[in-house]
Design a protein around this motif. Structure first.
Motif, PDB file in Angstrom:
ATOM      1  N   ILE A  50      -9.274  18.064   1.215  1.00  0.00           N
ATOM      2  CA  ILE A  50      -9.409  16.565   1.827  1.00  0.00           C
ATOM      3  C   ILE A  50     -10.251  15.580   0.712  1.00  0.00           C
ATOM      4  CG2 ILE A  50     -10.179  15.090   3.508  1.00  0.00           C
ATOM      5  CD1 ILE A  50     -10.184  17.301   5.596  1.00  0.00           C
ATOM      6  N   ALA A  51     -11.133  16.201   0.031  1.00  0.00           N
ATOM      7  CA  ALA A  51     -11.931  15.456  -1.013  1.00  0.00           C
ATOM      8  C   ALA A  51     -11.151  15.293  -2.241  1.00  0.00           C
ATOM      9  CB  ALA A  51     -13.109  15.943  -1.241  1.00  0.00           C
ATOM     10  N   VAL A  52     -10.468  16.424  -2.864  1.00  0.00           N
ATOM     11  CA  VAL A  52     -10.140  16.484  -4.120  1.00  0.00           C
ATOM     12  C   VAL A  52      -8.600  16.398  -4.246  1.00  0.00           C
ATOM     13  CG1 VAL A  52      -9.948  18.261  -6.309  1.00  0.00           C
ATOM     14  CG2 VAL A  52     -12.002  18.034  -4.888  1.00  0.00           C
ATOM     15  N   LEU A  53      -7.700  16.757  -3.459  1.00  0.00           N
ATOM     16  CA  LEU A  53      -6.221  17.100  -3.551  1.00  0.00           C
ATOM     17  C   LEU A  53      -5.650  15.586  -3.765  1.00  0.00           C
ATOM     18  CD1 LEU A  53      -5.018  20.011  -1.874  1.00  0.00           C
ATOM     19  CD2 LEU A  53      -5.315  19.877  -4.297  1.00  0.00           C
ATOM     20  N   PRO A  54      -6.126  14.432  -2.732  1.00  0.00           N
ATOM     21  CA  PRO A  54      -5.725  13.283  -3.137  1.00  0.00           C
ATOM     22  C   PRO A  54      -6.049  12.760  -4.402  1.00  0.00           C
ATOM     23  CG  PRO A  54      -6.756  13.483  -0.959  1.00  0.00           C
ATOM     24  CD  PRO A  54      -7.141  14.731  -1.934  1.00  0.00           C
ATOM     25  N   LEU A  55      -6.793  13.103  -5.052  1.00  0.00           N
ATOM     26  CA  LEU A  55      -7.026  12.679  -6.561  1.00  0.00           C
ATOM     27  C   LEU A  55      -6.260  13.328  -7.699  1.00  0.00           C
ATOM     28  CD1 LEU A  55     -11.223  12.570  -6.314  1.00  0.00           C
ATOM     29  CD2 LEU A  55      -9.420  10.550  -5.966  1.00  0.00           C
ATOM     30  N   PRO A  58      -1.692  13.860  -5.504  1.00  0.00           N
ATOM     31  CA  PRO A  58      -1.687  12.839  -4.339  1.00  0.00           C
ATOM     32  C   PRO A  58      -0.334  12.931  -3.661  1.00  0.00           C
ATOM     33  CG  PRO A  58      -1.459  11.610  -6.297  1.00  0.00           C
ATOM     34  CD  PRO A  58      -1.936  13.129  -6.655  1.00  0.00           C
ATOM     35  N   HIS A  59       0.863  12.996  -4.458  1.00  0.00           N
ATOM     36  CA  HIS A  59       2.359  13.244  -3.710  1.00  0.00           C
ATOM     37  C   HIS A  59       2.415  14.466  -2.908  1.00  0.00           C
ATOM     38  CE1 HIS A  59       3.301   9.316  -5.589  1.00  0.00           C
ATOM     39  NE2 HIS A  59       2.899   9.838  -6.587  1.00  0.00           N
ATOM     40  N   TRP A  60       1.732  15.545  -3.649  1.00  0.00           N
ATOM     41  CA  TRP A  60       1.863  16.854  -3.095  1.00  0.00           C
ATOM     42  C   TRP A  60       1.083  16.867  -1.642  1.00  0.00           C
ATOM     43  CZ3 TRP A  60      -1.171  20.645  -1.117  1.00  0.00           C
ATOM     44  CH2 TRP A  60      -0.434  21.927  -0.956  1.00  0.00           C
ATOM     45  N   TRP A  61      -0.361  16.084  -1.835  1.00  0.00           N
ATOM     46  CA  TRP A  61      -0.891  16.425  -0.701  1.00  0.00           C
ATOM     47  C   TRP A  61      -0.484  15.481   0.374  1.00  0.00           C
ATOM     48  CZ3 TRP A  61      -4.576  18.718   1.746  1.00  0.00           C
ATOM     49  CH2 TRP A  61      -5.313  18.108   2.696  1.00  0.00           C
ATOM     50  N   GLU A  62       0.250  14.220   0.125  1.00  0.00           N
ATOM     51  CA  GLU A  62       0.654  13.473   1.198  1.00  0.00           C
ATOM     52  C   GLU A  62       1.696  14.380   2.006  1.00  0.00           C
ATOM     53  OE1 GLU A  62       2.895   9.217   1.619  1.00  0.00           O
ATOM     54  OE2 GLU A  62       1.725   9.733  -0.143  1.00  0.00           O
ATOM     55  N   SER A  63       2.649  15.032   1.436  1.00  0.00           N
ATOM     56  CA  SER A  63       3.741  15.812   2.187  1.00  0.00           C
ATOM     57  C   SER A  63       3.389  17.256   2.492  1.00  0.00           C
ATOM     58  CB  SER A  63       4.793  15.600   1.262  1.00  0.00           C
ATOM     59  OG  SER A  63       4.642  16.249  -0.148  1.00  0.00           O
ATOM     60  N   HIS A  64       2.073  17.906   1.902  1.00  0.00           N
ATOM     61  CA  HIS A  64       1.936  19.145   2.268  1.00  0.00           C
ATOM     62  C   HIS A  64       0.675  19.366   3.143  1.00  0.00           C
ATOM     63  CE1 HIS A  64       4.874  19.494  -0.693  1.00  0.00           C
ATOM     64  NE2 HIS A  64       5.368  20.819  -0.352  1.00  0.00           N
TER      65      HIS A  64
END
Length: 480
Positions: A50-55, A58-64
């Motif tokens: 939650i802390a690192v992947l949006p940085l 971001p696109h991968w985190w939003e959809s996965h």
């Protein structure tokens, strides 16, 4: 503060050095099996994502996001099932989902739906003075319709009135500090930990003792906010940005105002959920709350079912009686509630070992002073669910054997100690995005409306530099 850090250190040492009791669906006496600290790794891993992947992705985190939640949840469930049996694992997860997560997400969903059907129109533009008024109103509302209710009701007007500004993420940060957290300390309606205290014998209006602490925090934070907002407001004006006001004067129109009736329904449902379990009608002969058996000793209680039905009915009626045009003006989408629902189901599941550890060592930490209760309850509430954290330390305080104070179902607790536990659980939920449910919801709505919110660590930078000094002042003035 030094003593507080020593106690937190002892928590880690005790946790790492010995297995600790798991309190899942069984009674404390029956829960004799133990859990090692490494079962907390999935919780830490999910928080890291939650802390690192949006940085970094971001696109991968939003959809996965669902994949990450499933991965870390299974990384806890499967080893737990292997170590203690599939039955215990199923019971632990179902207890968490049915008795904690279900009512949590239904409440958020109901308030999200109803508040999305209320819109404010007019020519009032976001300025430091206007924003101070909005934050003050929202903070005072939080204790009477809940931090979640006030956050969902006020966030869209705040965003709309500041839509013309470029520098506005700080407005949402202070909104989370005040409206989504600190404002909820005056009644059991304000924040779930206080509702838990009310159901265990703390008088309904006792929390008004916290008014001087809330007023002090409000005054300091609004003062800081004014100067931060004024500087950024002047910067926006210097760049040629101006509010879109076609006519002079101040005209405000609120549409969908009848939805306040449905917010009142939701608030009533929350109050009932805290009162009904103590009624003879909802109790079995052994004192347990009546409900529908699900699996093992997991029961979906009748008070929870009534609460859920009332909240969903309020959401349904709100949609049926409100024009879709209002939701369109609010830029209403399901994205925010979807993101919160997905992430928090993983957080609720994976944090179970951490909560078990906290329950196992809470009474062994030697915490007796108000300032110790304030900081330990608060720091842990910043990352864990603040409701069970509050309950652990309220139970600990009641078991110490104080000779004076407020008489509760858990024992006698000095007023200052109870104030410290309550403020720690309610106030310090503002330290992180996951410290309190409305925090992440407000962030998601702001993101949807084009506001570039700070990252997980960026937000903590704000809380460390602004909130922690205020909490240190609280310690000196109120909890020494």
């Amino acid at each position: 503060m030094k003593k507080c850090m020593m106690f937190l250190g002892s928590l880690i040492v005790v946790s790492a050095g010995s297995p600790l009791t798991v309190l899942a669906a069984e009674d404390a006496a029956a829960a004799s099996q133990s859990i090692p600290l490494w079962f907390c790794i999935p919780f830490a891993g999910l928080l890291f994502c939650i802390a690192v992947l949006p940085l970094i992705k971001p696109h991968w985190w939003e959809s996965h996001q669902p994949l990450a939640v499933v991965f870390w949840s299974l990384l806890f469930i499967l080893p737990f099932a292997f170590s203690y049996g599939a039955g215990r694992a199923a019971e632990t997860v179902l207890e968490c989902l049915i008795n904690d997560y279900l009512t949590f997400i239904v409440l958020l969903f109901g308030l999200f739906c109803v508040s999305g059907n209320i819109t404010m129109e007019g020519d009032l533009a976001g300025s430091p003075r206007v924003n101070i008024i909005l934050l003050t109103i929202g903070t005072l509302l939080s204790s009477w319709i809940g931090t979640t209710g006030a956050s969902m009701l006020m966030i869209r007007p705040v965003i709309k009135m500041n839509a013309w500004r470029r520098n506005r993420s700080h407005i949402i940060v202070f909104f989370i500090f005040l409206v989504s957290n600190i404002g909820g300390c005056l009644t059991p309606i304000g924040d779930p930990p206080l509702l838990m205290g009310f159901s265990r014998g703390v008088p309904f209006f006792w929390s008004l003792h916290l008014f001087p602490v809330m007023l002090f925090n409000m005054a300091v934070l609004l003062f800081i906010f004014y100067w931060v907002d004024r500087k950024r407001y002047c910067r926006d004006m210097a760049r040629g940005r101006k509010p879109d006001i076609s006519k002079p004067g101040t005209k405000i129109r609120i549409r969908g105002l009848h939805n306040l009736v449905f917010i009142a329904m939701i608030v009533a449902a929350v109050i009932l959920s805290g009162v009904m379990p103590d009624m003879p009608l909802f109790k079995n002969a052994d004192g347990s709350v009546r409900g529908i058996p699900v699996f093992g000793e997991v029961v979906l209680s009748f008070p929870a079912i009534i609460e859920i039905v009332i909240i969903l009915a309020a959401a349904f009626l709100s949609f049926q009686t409100t024009s879709p045009e209002i939701r369109k003006k609010n830029h209403f989408t399901w994205g925010a509630i979807r993101e919160v629902g997905i992430l928090f189901i993983g957080i609720f599941i994976t944090m179970q070992p951490a909560l078990a550890i906290l329950k196992g060592v809470g009474a062994e930490l030697g915490i007796t002073e108000p300032f110790q209760m304030f900081w330990v309850t608060g720091v842990l509430s910043s990352f864990l669910d603040n409701t069970p954290t509050y309950l652990v330390f309220l139970t600990t305080a009641g078991a110490i054997g104080f000779s004076e104070g407020l008489v509760t179902a858990l024992g006698q607790v000095p007023v200052k100690v109870l104030m410290a536990i309550s403020c720690g659980a309610v106030f310090m939920g503002a330290n992180t995005y996951i410290g309190n449910a409305p925090n992440f919801m407000v962030k998601s709505i702001a993101d949807e409306n084009g506001i570039h919110m700070p990252s997980f660590f960026g937000y903590m930078g704000w809380s460390l530099s602004v909130l922690v000094p205020v909490f240190l002042l609280d310690t000196v003035l109120f909890f020494r």
